[in-house]
Design an enzyme around this catalytic site. Structure first.
Site, PDB file in Angstrom:
ATOM      1  N   HIS A 114       0.852  -1.195   0.000  1.00 46.57           N
ATOM      2  CA  HIS A 114       0.000   0.000   0.000  1.00 46.57           C
ATOM      3  C   HIS A 114       0.890   1.249   0.000  1.00 46.57           C
ATOM      4  O   HIS A 114       1.971   1.263   0.598  1.00 46.57           O
ATOM      5  CB  HIS A 114      -0.923  -0.003   1.222  1.00 46.57           C
ATOM      6  N   GLU A 184      -4.210   2.150  -7.180  1.00 43.69           N
ATOM      7  CA  GLU A 184      -4.531   3.297  -6.330  1.00 43.69           C
ATOM      8  C   GLU A 184      -3.554   4.425  -6.642  1.00 43.69           C
ATOM      9  O   GLU A 184      -2.424   4.419  -6.105  1.00 43.69           O
ATOM     10  CB  GLU A 184      -4.386   2.929  -4.854  1.00 43.69           C
TER      11      GLU A 184
HETATM   12  O1  LIG Z   1      -7.132   1.396   1.504  1.00 41.91           O
HETATM   13  C1  LIG Z   1      -7.852   2.044   0.778  1.00 41.91           C
HETATM   14  C2  LIG Z   1      -7.369   3.070  -0.107  1.00 41.91           C
HETATM   15  O2  LIG Z   1      -6.083   3.516   0.192  1.00 41.91           O
HETATM   16  C3  LIG Z   1      -8.320   4.197  -0.340  1.00 41.91           C
HETATM   17  O3  LIG Z   1      -8.508   4.957   0.814  1.00 41.91           O
HETATM   18  P1  LIG Z   1      -9.455   6.249   0.729  1.00 41.91           P
HETATM   19  O4  LIG Z   1     -10.705   5.822   0.039  1.00 41.91           O
HETATM   20  O5  LIG Z   1      -9.680   6.659   2.134  1.00 41.91           O
HETATM   21  O6  LIG Z   1      -8.726   7.272  -0.105  1.00 41.91           O
END
Ligand SMILES: O=C[C@H](O)COP(=O)(O)O
Length: 273
Positions: A114, A184
């Site tokens: 991540h 992401e």
């Molecule tokens: O773990 C999930 C992602 O990093 C997205 O997080 P978020 O929707 O708070 O930006």
């Protein structure tokens, strides 16, 4: 957890949520109970024993101490349990959590790489690659997170992501088939809005063209209700903050179910041909 085959168009949609560190222990348990009710209220999501046949794979990724009670809260439901991180092995790794222990707990997938782990905890490609192998070695599904750090065009973003995947797998196609990929864009995580759907679809399509159809490719980064129908190139969503209100997860699941119902006639006629 079997992930074989791309889910774009006719396979399962993956819809998951990480709580990151936004919730304490009791709040996490309350949220998991709400998720359980939301899933139970939607029989189209299937049951725990039929999870491999469900058109939607739902997963939740709470903090480590919540994993064990989560198995009880989710028992018999189709919701898969994930962990936010794992070590690259076991033994003298004080403070870490081994993939073996996660598997023993009933975890089926684990986030690796991540953006927050890469940026705040110094995880580089070599560490990510070791963790991917260690997780697969314990039959966990790595939820490998990839994404460009800054706003760049879709072609450059896709090339960056493909390099991250190749670094994580060493180019091993057998390993690639064991992953779920979460695209992401780092600049869209924790933001007000997700990345523009046009950008996301273009990046996902190019990653898919480079890597082939063998693993699901989902989108994360400020995702919430209303986004999934705009992402035909995505095999699902990886949600954060906007699903910490569990009702929003319900809305996204309804959108996913509608999308898969819409696909059903095409799917059954293609299976007959
Ligand atoms: O773990 C999930 C992602 O990093 C997205 O997080 P978020 O929707 O708070 O930006």
């Amino acid at each position: 957890m079997s992930t074989s085959g791309s889910s774009t168009g006719n396979g399962p949609l993956y819809i998951g949520v990480s709580t990151k560190m936004y919730m304490g222990y009791q709040a996490s348990l309350r949220w998991l109970s709400e998720v359980r009710s939301i899933v139970d209220d939607r029989p189209g999501l299937g049951t725990g024993s039929g999870v491999q046949d469900s058109p939607i794979r739902v997963f939740v990724i709470p903090s480590f101490p919540v994993l064990e009670p989560a198995t009880r809260i989710l028992a018999g439901s189709p919701v898969l349990l994930g962990a936010q991180n794992c070590a690259w092995g076991d033994g003298p790794l004080t403070g870490e959590v081994s993939p073996g222990m996660l598997a023993e707990l009933g975890v089926s997938l684990v986030e690796i790489g991540h953006a927050e782990r890469r940026k705040l905890f110094g995880e580089d490609d070599a560490v990510v690659a070791r963790k991917v192998r260690a997780a697969v070695g314990q039959s966990l599904t790595p939820l490998l997170c990839i994404g460009e750090p800054e706003r760049i065009d879709a072609g450059a973003a896709a090339a960056f992501c493909v390099e991250q995947v190749r670094a994580a797998t060493g180019g091993d196609s057998g390993l690639l088939r064991r992953l779920v990929l979460a695209y992401e864009p780092v600049w869209a995580i924790g933001a007000q809005e997700p990345a523009p759907p046009k950008h996301v679809n273009a990046v996902l399509a190019q990653i898919r063209a480079e890597l082939g159809p063998d693993c699901p490719l989902i989108y994360g980064g400020s995702a919430g209700p209303g986004l999934l129908p705009q992402l035909p190139a995505a095999d699902g969503l990886f949600l954060g903050r906007f699903a910490h209100d569990a009702a929003n997860l319900g809305r996204v699941l309804d959108e996913a179910l509608l999308l898969r119902q819409a696909d059903a006639p095409a799917r059954s006629s293609s299976s007959r041909s």
